[in-house]
Each structure stands twice: as C-alpha cells, then as structure tokens.
Design a protein around this motif. Structure first.
Motif, mmCIF file in Angstrom:
data_model
loop_
_atom_site.group_PDB
_atom_site.id
_atom_site.type_symbol
_atom_site.label_atom_id
_atom_site.label_comp_id
_atom_site.label_asym_id
_atom_site.label_seq_id
_atom_site.Cartn_x
_atom_site.Cartn_y
_atom_site.Cartn_z
ATOM 1 N N UNK A 74 0.847 -1.161 0.084
ATOM 2 C CA UNK A 74 -0.080 0.271 0.564
ATOM 3 C C UNK A 74 1.034 1.193 0.075
ATOM 4 N N UNK A 75 1.736 0.760 0.476
ATOM 5 C CA UNK A 75 2.741 2.516 1.282
ATOM 6 C C UNK A 75 3.846 3.297 -0.560
ATOM 7 N N UNK A 76 3.985 1.626 -1.057
ATOM 8 C CA UNK A 76 4.264 1.829 -2.152
ATOM 9 C C UNK A 76 4.393 1.748 -3.503
ATOM 10 N N UNK A 77 2.926 1.928 -3.817
ATOM 11 C CA UNK A 77 2.049 1.931 -4.214
ATOM 12 C C UNK A 77 2.924 2.730 -5.598
ATOM 13 N N UNK A 78 2.933 4.222 -5.292
ATOM 14 C CA UNK A 78 2.939 5.153 -6.427
ATOM 15 C C UNK A 78 4.748 5.343 -6.804
ATOM 16 N N UNK A 79 5.577 4.879 -5.851
ATOM 17 C CA UNK A 79 6.687 4.914 -6.186
ATOM 18 C C UNK A 79 7.115 4.143 -7.373
ATOM 19 N N UNK A 80 8.844 3.806 -8.368
ATOM 20 C CA UNK A 80 9.629 3.278 -9.726
ATOM 21 C C UNK A 80 9.352 2.546 -9.406
ATOM 22 N N UNK A 81 8.812 1.609 -8.770
ATOM 23 C CA UNK A 81 9.522 0.110 -8.243
ATOM 24 C C UNK A 81 7.995 -0.835 -7.769
ATOM 25 N N UNK A 82 8.254 -2.242 -8.368
ATOM 26 C CA UNK A 82 7.282 -3.138 -8.752
ATOM 27 C C UNK A 82 7.756 -3.668 -7.735
ATOM 28 N N UNK A 83 6.809 -4.425 -6.533
ATOM 29 C CA UNK A 83 6.264 -4.622 -5.769
ATOM 30 C C UNK A 83 6.100 -5.764 -6.383
ATOM 31 N N UNK A 84 6.104 -6.772 -5.038
ATOM 32 C CA UNK A 84 5.632 -8.783 -5.212
ATOM 33 C C UNK A 84 4.310 -8.900 -5.468
ATOM 34 N N UNK A 85 4.414 -9.359 -7.057
ATOM 35 C CA UNK A 85 3.062 -9.890 -7.125
ATOM 36 C C UNK A 85 2.680 -10.820 -6.469
ATOM 37 N N UNK A 86 1.249 -11.633 -6.448
ATOM 38 C CA UNK A 86 1.257 -12.707 -5.911
ATOM 39 C C UNK A 86 0.500 -13.561 -6.791
ATOM 40 N N UNK A 87 0.352 -14.967 -6.920
ATOM 41 C CA UNK A 87 -0.348 -15.672 -8.009
ATOM 42 C C UNK A 87 -1.455 -16.169 -6.790
ATOM 43 N N UNK A 147 8.531 -15.041 3.023
ATOM 44 C CA UNK A 147 10.538 -15.423 3.190
ATOM 45 C C UNK A 147 10.275 -13.839 3.443
ATOM 46 N N UNK A 148 10.815 -13.050 1.656
ATOM 47 C CA UNK A 148 10.959 -12.271 1.673
ATOM 48 C C UNK A 148 10.447 -10.895 0.975
ATOM 49 N N UNK A 149 10.914 -10.090 0.735
ATOM 50 C CA UNK A 149 9.931 -8.835 0.697
ATOM 51 C C UNK A 149 10.697 -7.705 -1.295
ATOM 52 N N UNK A 150 11.334 -8.636 -2.263
ATOM 53 C CA UNK A 150 11.619 -7.918 -3.355
ATOM 54 C C UNK A 150 11.231 -7.008 -3.425
ATOM 55 N N UNK A 151 11.746 -5.648 -3.824
ATOM 56 C CA UNK A 151 10.748 -5.106 -4.845
ATOM 57 C C UNK A 151 11.696 -4.847 -5.960
ATOM 58 N N UNK A 152 11.338 -4.065 -6.790
ATOM 59 C CA UNK A 152 12.166 -4.154 -8.560
ATOM 60 C C UNK A 152 12.370 -2.799 -8.808
ATOM 61 N N UNK A 172 17.208 -9.476 -16.054
ATOM 62 C CA UNK A 172 16.736 -8.776 -15.681
ATOM 63 C C UNK A 172 15.779 -8.535 -14.162
ATOM 64 N N UNK A 173 15.769 -9.408 -13.937
ATOM 65 C CA UNK A 173 15.636 -9.372 -11.985
ATOM 66 C C UNK A 173 16.674 -9.188 -11.184
ATOM 67 N N UNK A 174 17.898 -10.181 -11.417
ATOM 68 C CA UNK A 174 18.875 -9.501 -10.251
ATOM 69 C C UNK A 174 19.292 -7.947 -10.881
ATOM 70 N N UNK A 175 19.339 -7.655 -12.183
ATOM 71 C CA UNK A 175 19.350 -6.018 -12.556
ATOM 72 C C UNK A 175 18.775 -5.187 -11.470
ATOM 73 N N UNK A 176 17.682 -5.418 -11.146
ATOM 74 C CA UNK A 176 16.720 -4.929 -10.848
ATOM 75 C C UNK A 176 16.315 -5.066 -9.032
ATOM 76 N N UNK A 177 16.242 -6.104 -8.649
ATOM 77 C CA UNK A 177 15.595 -6.258 -7.147
ATOM 78 C C UNK A 177 16.842 -5.783 -6.141
ATOM 79 N N UNK A 178 16.269 -5.782 -5.063
ATOM 80 C CA UNK A 178 16.239 -5.855 -3.468
ATOM 81 C C UNK A 178 15.571 -5.710 -2.505
ATOM 82 N N UNK A 179 15.793 -6.757 -1.861
ATOM 83 C CA UNK A 179 14.942 -6.843 -0.460
ATOM 84 C C UNK A 179 15.144 -6.486 1.042
ATOM 85 N N UNK A 180 13.682 -6.363 0.887
ATOM 86 C CA UNK A 180 13.193 -5.514 2.298
ATOM 87 C C UNK A 180 12.978 -5.927 3.508
#
Length: 389
Positions: free
Chosen positions: A279-292, A300-305, A357-365
């Motif tokens: 909710x807090x990061x929705x408007x930032x220039x990043x991608x939050x984890x998508x859930x099927x 276990x992890x929360x990676x942003x891209x 692509x993922x590797x060059x964009x991901x950061x785990x919070x």
C-alpha cells in the motif's frame, strides 16, 4: 556503516528457550525423542506421511537427490534465482545441472519455458531425471503444471520450499506432496521458523523416507540382537550405503518444535507487513511482489524491483542509499550460473534473460515478525526518499 534494521531476524520466545533448556537437562542432547516429535509436527502440519529432519536444507536437498537415485550421467534442472544449494545438490551426486529461466511476475521457474525445454530435450535424449522448482520468497511455483509435465516426461520432483513452510498452494499446505516426490524446508535463523541451522524433507513415500533416514546417518541401520551373522559375532548396526553425518540434534529440534506453535502467527505477521509495503509503495517507480491467485505466500522475502527510466536512480544507487540509512537490504539472488564456479562449467551471462533482468533490478526489504510499525515506517520513508530524485 551500522545496520540497524536487518532484512531478516529470528524471533525467539521464552517458551523456545525453556524447551531447549529442558533438553539440556535431559538424558539426550542428540538422537533422542525430540527429533521424531518435531518430524511428526511438521508432517502433520503439511499433511505429509513422513518427515526427515537434518542439519540443513542443503543436506536435505542432497539426500533427497540420493534417495531418488541421482548419480553420474543424470541431469537435474532448477531455477537460476535461488541460493546455490539448489544446484549444488545435483553436483554432489555426480550429476549435471541446467537452469530454466524465471517467470517475469512470480520470479519462480517458468513452467511454460520448462515445457518448451523438455520437448527439445526429449528429441536429443537429454531429459532431466529430477526437477527442483524453488518457491522463491515463499510463493509456490506452478506445481500443477510442473506435475503434469513430470507425468508426460518421466522426471521426479523435489520442491525446494526453503522459503515456504506455512505457505499454501491451491488451498493446501506446501509440503503435502500432492505435486512432488519430496519437499525440502529450511530452518536457518532468517527463515519462517528456525532451529538455528536445520532442514526437513517431507514425502508420502515410505521407501524414500527410509532412504533419506539412511543417508543422513552414515548409511547405517540398526540391527536387533537377533540379527543373523556367522560365528556368533555381535552386530548391532551395519553400514549398507555411503552416507553422511547430517543428523539434527534434539537441541535444534526442541527449538523447532516450540517454534511450530507460532508458525501461523509468523506467516500472518509477514503477510501484514507485506500488505503495508504494498500500500505504501504503490506510487513509487518500483514493482512490488505480485501474488498468484493459487498461492498464499509465507513471505520469507519481500523483493522490490527498481524501474529506472533515464535520469532516475538505478538499483545500485538505491541499494547503497538504503544501507547508508542503516537498513540491511539484500539481493536474492545473483543467478547461480553467474557464480565463478558455474561460469567455469560453461555457463555465461545472459543464459537466462529474465533472471538477469530481475537480478539487475531486485532489492529485498526487511521483513520479519518482530519488525515494529515504527521500523516499517522508517523503511517505507527511506525507500521513498531513495527512489525519488
């Protein structure tokens, strides 16, 4: 720099401590009654018939491969976005390893690309003996599709659920064995529950369970005093395989058994933190984890891209800025085939484009049950400051 907020941290209660102390005061520090109790607890939680506790998830992956007969001349496939153990376990057995690129949304092994690669491998007689799908961050792979392909092409499945105890797929606990032969969990301190170091393999096959029990303890089985040996010799055990010392201690099992009482709570806390981040990061220039929709993640992890159009900050800049702020962000993971050891085996940068692509964009919070609302707010504010020029 001082890291004030790590990306993960264990949660140890007084009850956990009391259970470990009780073992210290008992007759058994290892190979006592607590390990079977912990195994039963995990098996019952997952809905599996058998569970085999070991000293790490790496050991569990190794003996799972051995139990399925992986050896020289065999091929094992896995995902490149995982810890190296998911691939190393095949090499321990003398097999060859290969990688399937990831899904761009879940970051798990891409089942459609798997189908394509299997069709090509069948033509040249190079089908895998075992596939190891990894439930990255706690979200299940497309196991129904993967299982369907296993029936068609004849490979076995080891679910690497090191991130995913407490998660669900299609409404069932991961580890139930509906779509695989063996499932492996990790109990490292940053995982959902911990035994300090430790792992577990669940299965619905009695023969596989017995094989894994054998391999975890030197390949030795106990014998009754009526065992038939010549010359009236005393044989109370015998080695029948080349096994390993992969046993879990009762001390570790006592901690794990106590932590199982709070497993659902831990998963709920992680999901709540993930929802706040979403909710807090929705408007930032990043991608939050998508859930099927078929998956209920244990987070276990929360990676942003990081989405970095020209003129905005890139992954490296944001990563460094967050760490300077005292936030122990991390990267999960460098593609396994990019590691120098695997590069020496013929793999190369770009082998799996989506993984790169993922590797060059991901950061785990940071995400763990004891992460306070105040610290969550600090992380959120720091991410906002770091991602906006």
């Amino acid at each position: 720099m001082t890291i004030a907020i790590p990306y993960g941290r264990q949660d140890i209660s007084q009850d956990d401590i009391d259970e470990v102390v009780a073992v210290l005061r008992s007759d058994f520090l290892t190979q006592g009654p607590v390990v079977p109790s912990f195994e039963n607890s995990v098996a019952q939680f997952c809905g599996a018939k058998y569970a085999v506790a070991v000293n790490s998830a790496t050991s569990a992956l190794h003996i799972a491969c051995l139990a399925l007969g992986v050896g020289e001349g065999d091929i094992v496939w896995t995902t490149p976005i995982t810890f190296v153990a998911s691939a190393n376990c095949a090499l321990y057995c003398g097999a060859e390893i290969d990688f399937i690129d990831i899904d761009p949304f879940t970051y798990n092994l891409n089942a459609s690309l798997l189908a394509d690669k299997l069709a090509e491998a069948e033509k040249i007689g190079q089908l895998p003996k075992v596939l190891i799908p990894v439930h990255l961050c706690g979200q299940s792979c497309d196991m129904a599709k993967i299982y369907e392909l296993s029936l068609k092409y004849g490979f076995k499945i080891i679910e690497d659920a090191s991130h995913a105890i407490g998660a669900k797929y299609k409404g069932e606990p991961i580890g139930s064995g509906r779509y695989s032969d063996i499932t492996v969990f990790s109990f490292h301190p940053v995982k959902i529950i911990t035994t300090g170091e430790g792992g577990m393999a669940t299965t619905n096959s009695e023969s596989l369970a017995k094989r894994m029990q054998l391999f975890r303890s030197h390949g030795i089985r106990a014998l009754s005093d009526k065992a038939h040996h010549l010359n009236n010799e005393i044989w109370n055990y015998e080695q029948i395989e080349l096994g390993f010392n992969y046993r879990m201690t009762d001390l570790q099992a006592a901690l794990g058994l106590s932590q199982m009482d709070r497993l659902n709570y831990f998963v709920e806390c992680r999901n709540n933190i993930a929802s706040r981040y979403d909710e807090a990061l929705v408007d930032l220039p990043l991608i939050t984890p998508w859930q099927h929709q078929d998956s209920n993640s244990s987070y276990h992890l929360y990676p942003i891209r990081i989405k970095a159009p020209f003129g905005e900050k890139n992954q490296r800049e944001i990563y460094d800025e967050l760490r300077r702020s005292g936030i122990g962000v991390n990267l999960h993971y460098i593609p396994v085939y990019r590691q120098p050891f695997y590069a020496s085996r013929g793999f190369f940068a770009g082998y799996c484009p989506e993984a790169e692509n993922y590797y060059h964009q991901a950061i785990s919070l940071p995400i763990f049950p004891a992460l306070s609302h105040e610290d969550q707010d600090y992380v959120i504010d720091a991410v906002k400051k770091a991602t906006v020029i």
